[in-house]
Design a protein around this motif. Structure first.
Motif, PDB file in Angstrom:
ATOM      1  N   ALA A 126    -101.730  16.081 -75.676  1.00 46.38           N
ATOM      2  CA  ALA A 126    -101.884  15.996 -74.220  1.00 46.38           C
ATOM      3  C   ALA A 126    -103.322  15.637 -73.854  1.00 46.38           C
ATOM      4  O   ALA A 126    -103.558  14.870 -72.911  1.00 46.38           O
ATOM      5  N   LEU A 127    -104.269  16.150 -74.610  1.00 40.05           N
ATOM      6  CA  LEU A 127    -105.670  15.812 -74.351  1.00 40.05           C
ATOM      7  C   LEU A 127    -105.952  14.345 -74.657  1.00 40.05           C
ATOM      8  O   LEU A 127    -106.736  13.694 -73.961  1.00 40.05           O
ATOM      9  N   LEU A 128    -105.299  13.819 -75.701  1.00 43.55           N
ATOM     10  CA  LEU A 128    -105.427  12.386 -75.985  1.00 43.55           C
ATOM     11  C   LEU A 128    -104.851  11.569 -74.833  1.00 43.55           C
ATOM     12  O   LEU A 128    -105.443  10.568 -74.411  1.00 43.55           O
ATOM     13  N   LEU A 129    -103.690  11.986 -74.330  1.00 45.00           N
ATOM     14  CA  LEU A 129    -103.064  11.284 -73.209  1.00 45.00           C
ATOM     15  C   LEU A 129    -103.934  11.317 -71.957  1.00 45.00           C
ATOM     16  O   LEU A 129    -104.114  10.291 -71.285  1.00 45.00           O
ATOM     17  N   ILE A 130    -104.465  12.471 -71.642  1.00 43.99           N
ATOM     18  CA  ILE A 130    -105.314  12.601 -70.449  1.00 43.99           C
ATOM     19  C   ILE A 130    -106.531  11.693 -70.566  1.00 43.99           C
ATOM     20  O   ILE A 130    -106.866  10.941 -69.646  1.00 43.99           O
ATOM     21  N   THR A 131    -107.189  11.734 -71.707  1.00 48.09           N
ATOM     22  CA  THR A 131    -108.376  10.909 -71.910  1.00 48.09           C
ATOM     23  C   THR A 131    -108.016   9.427 -71.905  1.00 48.09           C
ATOM     24  O   THR A 131    -108.709   8.609 -71.299  1.00 48.09           O
ATOM     25  N   GLY A 132    -106.916   9.075 -72.552  1.00 51.43           N
ATOM     26  CA  GLY A 132    -106.486   7.687 -72.589  1.00 51.43           C
ATOM     27  C   GLY A 132    -106.129   7.146 -71.210  1.00 51.43           C
ATOM     28  O   GLY A 132    -106.502   6.030 -70.856  1.00 51.43           O
ATOM     29  N   ILE A 133    -105.430   7.944 -70.430  1.00 51.68           N
ATOM     30  CA  ILE A 133    -105.063   7.514 -69.077  1.00 51.68           C
ATOM     31  C   ILE A 133    -106.311   7.352 -68.214  1.00 51.68           C
ATOM     32  O   ILE A 133    -106.400   6.418 -67.402  1.00 51.68           O
TER      33      ILE A 133
END
Length: 167
Positions: free
Chosen positions: A37-44
């Motif tokens: 989820a942290l990867l997704l947040i940062t990626g978005i």
């Protein structure tokens, strides 16, 4: 909206929501609050900044979002490949999306796309060649050195060629 405020603003909102949901009593969302989820947040956040500004965050945003999604869907989709080729495909997609916005990165996107296709479909490709399978396998053993040589060329030789042609 100022381009310099997009990324940090989205990171703070995203991480704030992440920690809020971790502390909340909403049980159905708890399984989705892992490190992907942290990867997704940062990626978005990178993707949003890249598309709202000059396009510099598109590559990193695509890679981080893709990696985050990969680690979620690998458990739920039986057909999803858990292979190095998937990660290379995410990088290729990042370069191609960057090219769409900025006009640069097409060569790298196609190069990584071909590498991802070979990595993901190696067994199928070698079966097409039939008798050449042993020779293809022998070549496949040297592909790390080919990648190292290509990377060295891009880092050192192509750079110096570009500098000498300017003068």
């Amino acid at each position: 909206m100022n381009g310099q405020r997009i990324f940090p603003g989205l990171i703070l909102i995203g991480f704030g929501l992440y920690f809020f949901f971790q502390q909340s009593a909403i049980l159905w969302i708890k399984p989705y609050l892992g490190w992907p989820a942290l990867l997704l947040i940062t990626g978005i956040a990178f993707l949003t900044e890249g598309y709202k500004s000059d396009g510099n965050g598109i590559l990193s945003g695509t890679v981080l979002t893709g990696f985050g999604l990969h680690f979620y869907v690998i458990d739920y989709l039986g057909w999803w490949a858990n292979d190095t080729g998937v990660f290379i495909l995410m990088i290729a997609l990042g370069f191609l999306l960057q090219y769409q916005k900025t006009g640069s990165g097409l060569f790298h996107g196609i190069l990584f796309l071909m590498l991802a296709a070979v990595a993901l479909f190696y067994d199928t490709i070698t079966s097409w060649f039939g008798l050449l399978e042993e020779k293809a396998f022998a070549i496949w053993q040297f592909w790390p050195f080919i990648l190292i040589a290509a990377g060295g060329y891009l880092l050192f030789i192509k750079k110096s060629v570009g500098k000498s042609s300017k003068y």
